[in-house]
Design a protein around this motif. Structure first.
Motif, PDB file in Angstrom:
ATOM      1  N   LEU A 125      27.770   6.861   6.262  1.00 35.16           N
ATOM      2  CA  LEU A 125      27.156   8.010   6.512  1.00 35.16           C
ATOM      3  C   LEU A 125      27.679   9.482   5.708  1.00 35.16           C
ATOM      4  N   PHE A 126      28.900   9.619   6.105  1.00 33.93           N
ATOM      5  CA  PHE A 126      29.549  10.896   5.788  1.00 33.93           C
ATOM      6  C   PHE A 126      30.498  10.747   4.751  1.00 33.93           C
ATOM      7  N   ALA A 127      30.759   9.585   4.029  1.00 33.65           N
ATOM      8  CA  ALA A 127      31.658   9.694   3.080  1.00 33.65           C
ATOM      9  C   ALA A 127      30.872   9.062   1.887  1.00 33.65           C
ATOM     10  N   SER A 128      29.542   8.963   1.940  1.00 35.70           N
ATOM     11  CA  SER A 128      28.861   8.317   0.868  1.00 35.70           C
ATOM     12  C   SER A 128      28.166   9.666   0.185  1.00 35.70           C
ATOM     13  N   ASN A 129      27.174   9.152  -0.816  1.00 40.47           N
ATOM     14  CA  ASN A 129      26.450  10.365  -1.436  1.00 40.47           C
ATOM     15  C   ASN A 129      24.992  10.127  -0.941  1.00 40.47           C
ATOM     16  N   SER A 147      30.561   2.048   0.559  1.00 44.76           N
ATOM     17  CA  SER A 147      29.796   3.285   0.801  1.00 44.76           C
ATOM     18  C   SER A 147      28.967   3.758  -0.471  1.00 44.76           C
ATOM     19  N   THR A 148      28.726   2.955  -1.137  1.00 45.08           N
ATOM     20  CA  THR A 148      27.690   3.227  -2.356  1.00 45.08           C
ATOM     21  C   THR A 148      26.036   3.481  -1.769  1.00 45.08           C
ATOM     22  N   VAL A 149      25.274   4.320  -2.065  1.00 43.67           N
ATOM     23  CA  VAL A 149      23.943   4.200  -1.780  1.00 43.67           C
ATOM     24  C   VAL A 149      23.140   3.841  -2.710  1.00 43.67           C
ATOM     25  N   TYR A 150      22.196   2.774  -2.369  1.00 42.25           N
ATOM     26  CA  TYR A 150      21.256   2.143  -3.593  1.00 42.25           C
ATOM     27  C   TYR A 150      19.853   2.521  -2.891  1.00 42.25           C
ATOM     28  N   ILE A 151      19.052   3.442  -3.743  1.00 43.33           N
ATOM     29  CA  ILE A 151      17.971   3.886  -3.290  1.00 43.33           C
ATOM     30  C   ILE A 151      17.013   4.082  -4.425  1.00 43.33           C
ATOM     31  N   THR A 195      23.269  -0.918 -10.281  1.00 42.40           N
ATOM     32  CA  THR A 195      22.541   0.142  -9.758  1.00 42.40           C
ATOM     33  C   THR A 195      21.276  -0.277  -9.206  1.00 42.40           C
ATOM     34  N   SER A 196      20.837   0.831  -8.441  1.00 47.03           N
ATOM     35  CA  SER A 196      19.480   0.558  -7.843  1.00 47.03           C
ATOM     36  C   SER A 196      18.684  -0.189  -8.332  1.00 47.03           C
ATOM     37  N   GLN A 224       0.708  -1.199  -0.126  1.00 51.81           N
ATOM     38  CA  GLN A 224       0.029  -0.093   0.089  1.00 51.81           C
ATOM     39  C   GLN A 224       1.034   1.293   0.174  1.00 51.81           C
ATOM     40  N   GLY A 225       0.637   2.186  -0.805  1.00 44.83           N
ATOM     41  CA  GLY A 225       1.241   3.288  -0.955  1.00 44.83           C
ATOM     42  C   GLY A 225       2.579   3.243  -1.422  1.00 44.83           C
ATOM     43  N   HIS A 226       3.518   4.437  -1.083  1.00 45.40           N
ATOM     44  CA  HIS A 226       4.776   4.454  -1.851  1.00 45.40           C
ATOM     45  C   HIS A 226       5.866   4.418  -0.746  1.00 45.40           C
ATOM     46  N   ILE A 227       6.900   3.846  -0.800  1.00 43.26           N
ATOM     47  CA  ILE A 227       7.914   4.033   0.146  1.00 43.26           C
ATOM     48  C   ILE A 227       9.297   4.109  -0.546  1.00 43.26           C
ATOM     49  N   THR A 228      10.139   5.156  -0.117  1.00 42.02           N
ATOM     50  CA  THR A 228      11.459   5.214  -0.619  1.00 42.02           C
ATOM     51  C   THR A 228      12.411   4.365   0.559  1.00 42.02           C
ATOM     52  N   ALA A 229      13.139   3.652  -0.191  1.00 48.22           N
ATOM     53  CA  ALA A 229      14.063   2.795   0.522  1.00 48.22           C
ATOM     54  C   ALA A 229      15.381   2.610   0.205  1.00 48.22           C
ATOM     55  N   GLY A 230      16.302   2.457   0.886  1.00 47.51           N
ATOM     56  CA  GLY A 230      17.618   2.341   0.532  1.00 47.51           C
ATOM     57  C   GLY A 230      18.618   1.470   1.189  1.00 47.51           C
ATOM     58  N   PHE A 231      19.768   1.198   0.775  1.00 48.76           N
ATOM     59  CA  PHE A 231      20.755   0.480   1.455  1.00 48.76           C
ATOM     60  C   PHE A 231      22.184   1.414   1.251  1.00 48.76           C
ATOM     61  N   ILE A 232      23.046   1.004   2.061  1.00 50.04           N
ATOM     62  CA  ILE A 232      24.404   1.374   1.864  1.00 50.04           C
ATOM     63  C   ILE A 232      25.389   0.189   1.746  1.00 50.04           C
ATOM     64  N   SER A 233      26.388   0.163   1.010  1.00 51.07           N
ATOM     65  CA  SER A 233      27.039  -0.952   0.489  1.00 51.07           C
ATOM     66  C   SER A 233      28.492  -0.858   1.279  1.00 51.07           C
ATOM     67  N   SER A 234      29.094  -1.919   1.594  1.00 50.25           N
ATOM     68  CA  SER A 234      30.477  -1.736   2.039  1.00 50.25           C
ATOM     69  C   SER A 234      31.391  -0.784   1.355  1.00 50.25           C
TER      70      SER A 234
END
Lengths: 209, 209, 209, 209, 209, 209
Positions: free
Chosen positions: F177-181, D126-130, E46-47, D114-124
């Motif tokens: 947290l602080f070295a990523s995007n 330090s890349t953010v996948y969102i 990628t995400s 239901q609805g919309h969720i923005t989700a993400g994780f950070i890899s070893s």
């Protein structure tokens, strides 16, 4: 009605990638990895890939140990890849012996199918578990422990060993010590065996160093 | 605002069963199973359960092998239960030796922390991989394969072996053969060693049969 | 020299907790868990724990299927606990059949030891892999897939099935459908079988609902 | 004919120990171990053991995070014991947030219902996948990595998280730092956060030290 | 100060091989193996690789079963490779049915998200565990056991099945028997079904043999 | 007699595919998969493949944390591929710190080999387990939990961390947290940290967004 079914069927069959992992017959030309070999393309897999006839003939026991071990590991029987199972046939003539050995990567279940076999293993606590087995009897040998099988009667014995890995490995104590390039000084230092004996056995088994 | 948080916090903390499996410190009074020991009640676990001081003191090397192995397996260090890790300290005096042995249930990573150690293992294909290691160097020994460590210099050497199981097992070849009740006729039959030698080594190591 | 050895030996033997995990013979009176049964106290383990004689006698095949399956799973053979292996003996008279079934928890390796067996399995992609096996030939059946074995000749056939789990499970299709309390309306709805047929087979096999 | 069948049927049913491992519903009164809880006696298992209704009601989101996590781990849902699966329901009000957290023992698969969720994780690395997910969309979060879910629209969102373990664990970053007894000097030393901020957040979340 | 940090950071980031195993998005062009597909190069991930939108649309249920199964296995959703998780969407119209089937390689957790579903499975002991589930309720189906889902109300039902493997497999009983080339004589011999019925169902489902 | 032996020996050595899985030294040029890298051809493997000297030299600690982590993961030390083991060297100067971090894919065993280290981890239940360790003492850190190590004395400390995976991963909280995007609004929303602080730390550590 039929078209709907065929539609559904096609849809489900199209999930081919998922279906692949029912089995993973080894493509021995590919590079193996920690979990085994890459899978043969499913479309080329036939019934023959799941069958192995190489254990139906007796091994040649006219040798020094009066016995033979014929393997059906993944290298011989690609169908076991990834299944956590493989096998070997043991032929042990009267007076024959499968010398003390270990399977570094698998537990073993032995089934005697002809004659009598005395088998045993030694635990980490240096306890020896030994038993003479008749036709149809089973014995297990936990992973990595030294064990042996010898003929117990006056007739040839046959057994099948099944392993809990497609690649159980096989380290025969005498070959490790006396058929390798393990140097005599290091052998005597790490086993307390007599150098003269080591050299004599190396002479017989072809070891160097 | 605080009550809401506390409410949320309590709710999440109440998922105590799930949280337990962060770790499973062994309750050594319980019966172990194929995956290890039952877990100590989390409420009674303290920092001390995750720490082991028993490897900080040197092992006693005034013995026939001039070396000592001090284990930190799950039986000594309950905190490793279920973690797929355990350790042992090796003290090897000048001329000392950790005799040929296997760990039936684990791979090993050796770290030399003092002196020089010559270490080696023998593969299923009877190839010997051997190397002299300096302080800070690592060597791996794959599961179930015969291996050894000897002092390589004129000074005492120390190393830490880490295993890929909380219960790696330890089968010392000489103990398996000559300190057990493995009968001399069966030993000679399955190893081709000389009966006289077998009896002599049994005399030293306490074997029978 | 001897006291030093004995000292060392005692020290190493005292690592009893670690040694335990060489094997874990099931204590069937204990509660099993996801990895199997608790281990019998090592001090009470004997050679007999690693041996099973229950497959040496033929199964009774004077029944409707003309065949018998005799299991050596952990419940019958506690020595296989935690080893990822178990077995069953198949006796198949002339015209006999091991009906279509699955092992939900294990791969299977079949060894034919007498006579001829036609065996087959069906993949997720609805491909049938089928083969007639002679004495000494092997066939594998991947986990969870429907498979069967039937006598292929005019004489009794015998085989040993080995599984990649101590508790492979056994779901016989006919028993699941017609010997259970699975209601006839739900069976017909989920299988498209004819209600009259379902009721008839329930009558034979004892199902209800 | 019937007696023969019943005989066969009884024989096969008598292999009760082997059949048990089809499933292993947790006996939460028993001691858990590295592989989970002991199994409830099969004879007392009913359909209800395999069903969990606790996620059908919305979680209470009138709290500081405007969101709720309702677990169906093995402690709440004993039927998942040993199955390598568990679940949780996420209710996230408009503006709500499931704060940055990890599951130390499991991978996660999120389904938005239901609805919309923005989700993400950070890899070893330090890349953010969102990603912002709509109803019916899935996202995976690999084991042990920091991740979060926030409402992406103006209406309440609901999702179900499924884990690859019956005991995935849940470490919420803010609770680990500011609701524990982790001392302020050690927090500031190991995170470079400002002591004043640490103390302020401890005041809100109830931490000490 | 910054250069030192950047130096440290670069050093740690340079451990790229180790970081890779945070995840292993499938490269479906590579050959799969027993543990799954080779990993896509991390730099190209990628995400979108961790997200799957294919279950957001309803499956087409205008077919003979009045239902549809839409898979999100590794072949459709490469992000689940190696994570021990995958999913499928079930759409079941009024009167619809997901026919009796097994997943040979995975346990299943079902979440009902719309309507009512009656679901059940049959154990190795031929016990039927059955339950009607409402929205938000969960049910588990242990690996390899026959199970089904049918609409329980007068409105369409939707559910999400999550599996404990990226490649759970799917063996639909009717397709295995009546849409394959499994010969009618062998089917009747191994299932006791009536040949006329087998031929009739083969006619509908497209089987041969 | 010798020819017979050589014949037997050749036969057994010819089972080369099976022997391979004694070990699987990583071929880093191949594509890794969920279980690790493909194996280097056994014939090209030498003793050097099982040895790693990269941890014998101290890491450079003239940086902002006064400490260094030098990895010996599979990317640096291909010999650990598939063995469920890897290592890292910790150098911590007086006042130095290994900041709060997790290993998403492995348990850790720390051995202190010089000086004193205060180490701790935080459980899912937000309990902090902390201890100051002397030379030769061990501490375990369960998988995926936040933990840290700081120098406890006025002299440099050295330790070796061993992991239960060849690819344990390393997620440093501050870097994540602080070295990523990771965008400042999302960080503040999911951690309750102050935006000004987040921006300041991003300035130091190089983060963006």
């Amino acid at each position: 009605m039929l078209p709907h079914i065929v539609f559904l069927f096609s849809l489900l069959l199209s999930t081919s990638h998922a279906a692949v992992q029912d089995f993973c017959v080894a493509d021995l030309k590919g590079s193996d990895g920690p979990a085994g070999y890459p899978c043969k393309t499913p479309a080329t897999v036939t019934s023959d890939d799941f069958v192995f006839a190489g254990l139906s003939a007796p091994g040649n026991i006219t040798n020094i140990i009066g016995a033979a071990v014929t393997p059906a590991f993944v290298g011989q029987f690609p169908g076991v890849n990834g299944l956590g199972l493989s096998a070997a046939r043991l032929d042990i003539g009267p007076g024959g012996v499968i010398p003390l050995h270990t399977h570094p990567g698998a537990n073993e279940l032995l089934i005697v199918t002809q004659g009598h076999i005395t088998a045993g293993f030694i635990s980490s606590a240096s306890t020896v578990y030994i038993k003479t087995l008749k036709k149809g009897e089973l014995m297990v040998f936990p992973q990595g422990l030294l064990h042996f099988q010898v003929a117990a009667g006056k007739t040839k014995a046959i057994g099948f060993a099944i392993f809990s890995s497609a690649s159980p490995g096989l380290q025969i104590l005498d070959f490790a010590l006396f058929a390798s390039n393990f140097s005599t000084p290091l052998i005597t230092k790490t086993t307390f065996l007599d150098p003269a004996l080591v050299k004599k056995l190396k002479g017989v088994l072809g070891g160097s160093g």
